[in-house]
Write a protein that holds these residues in place. Sequence first.
Motif, PDB file in Angstrom:
ATOM      1  N   LYS A 126       5.525 -10.223  26.651  1.00  0.00           N
ATOM      2  CA  LYS A 126       6.882 -10.533  26.193  1.00  0.00           C
ATOM      3  C   LYS A 126       6.875 -11.305  24.886  1.00  0.00           C
ATOM      4  O   LYS A 126       7.686 -11.035  23.994  1.00  0.00           O
ATOM      5  CB  LYS A 126       7.619 -11.326  27.271  1.00  0.00           C
ATOM      6  N   ALA A 127       5.972 -12.267  24.747  1.00  0.00           N
ATOM      7  CA  ALA A 127       5.919 -13.052  23.513  1.00  0.00           C
ATOM      8  C   ALA A 127       5.618 -12.167  22.314  1.00  0.00           C
ATOM      9  O   ALA A 127       6.195 -12.345  21.231  1.00  0.00           O
ATOM     10  CB  ALA A 127       4.871 -14.157  23.642  1.00  0.00           C
ATOM     11  N   ALA A 128       4.719 -11.198  22.493  1.00  0.00           N
ATOM     12  CA  ALA A 128       4.396 -10.277  21.401  1.00  0.00           C
ATOM     13  C   ALA A 128       5.599  -9.413  21.046  1.00  0.00           C
ATOM     14  O   ALA A 128       5.859  -9.143  19.867  1.00  0.00           O
ATOM     15  CB  ALA A 128       3.208  -9.400  21.785  1.00  0.00           C
ATOM     16  N   ARG A 129       6.353  -8.988  22.050  1.00  0.00           N
ATOM     17  CA  ARG A 129       7.547  -8.178  21.791  1.00  0.00           C
ATOM     18  C   ARG A 129       8.580  -8.964  20.995  1.00  0.00           C
ATOM     19  O   ARG A 129       9.150  -8.468  20.022  1.00  0.00           O
ATOM     20  CB  ARG A 129       8.159  -7.704  23.113  1.00  0.00           C
ATOM     21  N   LEU A 130       8.829 -10.196  21.414  1.00  0.00           N
ATOM     22  CA  LEU A 130       9.829 -11.011  20.729  1.00  0.00           C
ATOM     23  C   LEU A 130       9.415 -11.300  19.293  1.00  0.00           C
ATOM     24  O   LEU A 130      10.248 -11.284  18.375  1.00  0.00           O
ATOM     25  CB  LEU A 130      10.045 -12.320  21.496  1.00  0.00           C
ATOM     26  N   GLN A 131       8.126 -11.562  19.078  1.00  0.00           N
ATOM     27  CA  GLN A 131       7.642 -11.835  17.730  1.00  0.00           C
ATOM     28  C   GLN A 131       7.774 -10.608  16.840  1.00  0.00           C
ATOM     29  O   GLN A 131       8.161 -10.706  15.673  1.00  0.00           O
ATOM     30  CB  GLN A 131       6.174 -12.282  17.788  1.00  0.00           C
ATOM     31  N   ALA A 132       7.489  -9.432  17.399  1.00  0.00           N
ATOM     32  CA  ALA A 132       7.600  -8.201  16.615  1.00  0.00           C
ATOM     33  C   ALA A 132       9.040  -7.941  16.208  1.00  0.00           C
ATOM     34  O   ALA A 132       9.316  -7.579  15.055  1.00  0.00           O
ATOM     35  CB  ALA A 132       7.046  -7.027  17.423  1.00  0.00           C
ATOM     36  N   VAL A 133       9.976  -8.137  17.127  1.00  0.00           N
ATOM     37  CA  VAL A 133      11.393  -7.923  16.814  1.00  0.00           C
ATOM     38  C   VAL A 133      11.854  -8.921  15.755  1.00  0.00           C
ATOM     39  O   VAL A 133      12.611  -8.574  14.838  1.00  0.00           O
ATOM     40  CB  VAL A 133      12.250  -8.030  18.084  1.00  0.00           C
ATOM     41  N   GLN A 134      11.390 -10.155  15.874  1.00  0.00           N
ATOM     42  CA  GLN A 134      11.774 -11.171  14.887  1.00  0.00           C
ATOM     43  C   GLN A 134      11.256 -10.796  13.493  1.00  0.00           C
ATOM     44  O   GLN A 134      11.978 -10.927  12.495  1.00  0.00           O
ATOM     45  CB  GLN A 134      11.229 -12.538  15.297  1.00  0.00           C
ATOM     46  N   GLU A 135      10.012 -10.321  13.414  1.00  0.00           N
ATOM     47  CA  GLU A 135       9.459  -9.927  12.118  1.00  0.00           C
ATOM     48  C   GLU A 135      10.192  -8.708  11.557  1.00  0.00           C
ATOM     49  O   GLU A 135      10.416  -8.615  10.343  1.00  0.00           O
ATOM     50  CB  GLU A 135       7.965  -9.641  12.264  1.00  0.00           C
ATOM     51  N   MET A 136      10.562  -7.779  12.420  1.00  0.00           N
ATOM     52  CA  MET A 136      11.341  -6.627  11.949  1.00  0.00           C
ATOM     53  C   MET A 136      12.675  -7.077  11.361  1.00  0.00           C
ATOM     54  O   MET A 136      13.090  -6.611  10.294  1.00  0.00           O
ATOM     55  CB  MET A 136      11.602  -5.665  13.107  1.00  0.00           C
ATOM     56  N   SER A 137      13.347  -7.986  12.068  1.00  0.00           N
ATOM     57  CA  SER A 137      14.670  -8.423  11.627  1.00  0.00           C
ATOM     58  C   SER A 137      14.610  -9.161  10.298  1.00  0.00           C
ATOM     59  O   SER A 137      15.610  -9.215   9.568  1.00  0.00           O
ATOM     60  CB  SER A 137      15.315  -9.319  12.687  1.00  0.00           C
ATOM     61  N   GLN A 138      13.461  -9.718   9.962  1.00  0.00           N
ATOM     62  CA  GLN A 138      13.320 -10.471   8.723  1.00  0.00           C
ATOM     63  C   GLN A 138      12.833  -9.609   7.566  1.00  0.00           C
ATOM     64  O   GLN A 138      12.634 -10.111   6.459  1.00  0.00           O
ATOM     65  CB  GLN A 138      12.356 -11.640   8.938  1.00  0.00           C
ATOM     66  N   ALA A 139      12.637  -8.313   7.825  1.00  0.00           N
ATOM     67  CA  ALA A 139      12.153  -7.401   6.782  1.00  0.00           C
ATOM     68  C   ALA A 139      13.335  -6.924   5.946  1.00  0.00           C
ATOM     69  O   ALA A 139      14.218  -6.227   6.449  1.00  0.00           O
ATOM     70  CB  ALA A 139      11.434  -6.220   7.417  1.00  0.00           C
ATOM     71  N   HIS A 140      13.350  -7.322   4.684  1.00  0.00           N
ATOM     72  CA  HIS A 140      14.442  -6.924   3.793  1.00  0.00           C
ATOM     73  C   HIS A 140      13.929  -6.191   2.551  1.00  0.00           C
ATOM     74  O   HIS A 140      14.718  -5.881   1.653  1.00  0.00           O
ATOM     75  CB  HIS A 140      15.243  -8.154   3.357  1.00  0.00           C
ATOM     76  N   HIS A 141      12.631  -5.898   2.511  1.00  0.00           N
ATOM     77  CA  HIS A 141      12.043  -5.267   1.328  1.00  0.00           C
ATOM     78  C   HIS A 141      11.608  -3.835   1.595  1.00  0.00           C
ATOM     79  O   HIS A 141      11.026  -3.190   0.725  1.00  0.00           O
ATOM     80  CB  HIS A 141      10.820  -6.073   0.876  1.00  0.00           C
TER      81      HIS A 141
END
Length: 654
Positions: free
Chosen positions: A145-160
């Motif tokens: 679960k921690a890996a899933r949440l971290q991946a979603v957070q990194e995706m949401s911060q991708a603006h480039h």
Amino acid sequence: MSLAACCVACGRRMATSPPSLKSSTYWRELRNIIKFTGSLILGGSLFFTYEVLALKKSLTLDTQVVEKEKTKSYIYVNTVSLDNRENHGITYQARKELHKAVRKVLATSAKILRSPFADTFSTVDVEDHECAIWLLLRNSMSGDKAARLQAVQEMSQAHHWHDYQYRIIAQACDMRTLIGLARSKESDLRFFLPPPPLPSLKEDSSIEEELRQLLASLPQTEVDECIQYFTSLALSESSQSLAAQKGGLWCFGGNGLPYAESFGKVPSATVEMFCLEAIVKHSEIPSHCDKIEANGGLQLLQRLYQLYRDCPKVQRNIMRVVGNMALNEHLHPAIVRSGWVSLMAEAMKSQHIMEASHAARTLANLDRETVQEKYQDGVYVLHPQCRTSQPIKADVLFIHGLMGAAFRTWRQQDLDQVLMEKASEGEDRYTTCWPKTWLARDCPALRIISVEYDTSLSDWRARCPMERKSIAFRSSELLRKLRAAGVGDRPMIWVSHSMGGLLVKKMLVEASKKPEMSTLINNTRGMIFYSVPHHGSRLAEYSVNYRYLLFPSLEVKELSKDSPALKALQDDFLEFAKDKNFQVLNFVETLPTYVGSMIKLHVVPVESADLGIGDLIPVDVNHLNICKPKTKDAFLYQRTLQFIHETLAKDLEN
């Protein structure tokens, strides 16, 4: 002929030549050797240069192709050409070796990180700059679960990223990841595919007829008598007769005092609106939600949602239905497949607090990854509405009065005619909901919840021949919904206006009698009452027959000074609270409230607003504005903020 052979032949000829011609022949042969060698070197250089350029061309990414790919709504998979001539030679071998090297690097790094790279991705033929995207996608589906949440957070911060890269995630991610991205504040809307095409309407049919058919297909069981009455009315009457017969209502508390607005004045004065009101109530019953989904209700509601883009009230009722359906986890796949997550993600970014809050409720009910609570109809989280790393340490609940609203009751004080003009200037100058705008910024560690109860059906119930709900019934209903939302699991403060304060008192008294509600009592730290008629009001004695008619509800009748129910509630609450260490703050109006242009009422006098516990502070405002500060620096807000800080000081420090 090789260069060595040429040299030997030339040497032999030079050796056998006459001595007199030795010098001239030597230089002639030397020039020939230089010419031949130079030609050989030049030709070899040209050939080598050609091969290098050909290799570079074969390995260079065609940017025009990438630009074309950005405009596509589907993913291209790299395929191997069937032409054998293209699968051999230095170009093919160089590409093959390069991909082998990249995969070895990925495999080695995965071993070092003790997270073996999946076979599916270890053999995929992708560019090296795409690997991070696929790794994030893989981690978003991890069993951790921690890996899933971290991946979603990194995706949401991708603006480039490029457009096609967002589309890759949008098409390849699972339902859990999609919902997580929708609830992430910084997510790019390109993560969400447009909703699928809606099915065509039946021949010789209309949206109104389809909506009527959907409503007619729902069971008429497990709903109260008033809903049955108006469901029948919506199915049998035309929209014109409904609008013509529509009357008005004003009741005690909230924003309903001036007069309820007639449906005939707004675009939603149609049969569709009445059908929606009934479907909202049907959607509170799980078995009826199954019927709505099975009969194509999600697609029909989406068609109506798109059609009424300029009618917020219709859109909010549609979102209420979808939010109620999201309480049933087995319907989540159907809701996602129908494209509602994309629409909710867009609504979450709206500048209109009501629209964003309705979308936030729906997405919170869909998000079983980070949300354990379920928010039933009428329970709205004002903060936090998105996934956050900020720990939530306490709750603050806002309960409006009868005919009030979860948002507008708590707006900044202003004149109604300039309300929308001020709202368009931005939240810094004007807010349509100060708990969402001001309190959330000043106290980010709080979960702020606002409650709404049956305000959308109150107009109907003015003409409903059945008996309406009492304070005791409403408090029991609200208590059940609040417990489902996890209210009572954290330290909390109740904030109420007008009749909402009576509901708070009734809920606490009833909860004290139930052992399973002990946590709610133990975690209640304090209460703020804005002009609550603890000892009754004279409002029930008045009625108006000027364009609108006042039909005193059962709740209003209970507010009379001689009401036994009100006196019993006051006595029970004081008995319950005498051994509790509750902090209480009471505000009371000192100015009369104008009802229309003819009647002026002092709705809650000072003596009625005195609970007998805590401070009592008179404020020079009327009943409607007692809970609406003029500015963020106004005494009403600053004193409220001070009370919250002081009452929850220990809890917020932990």
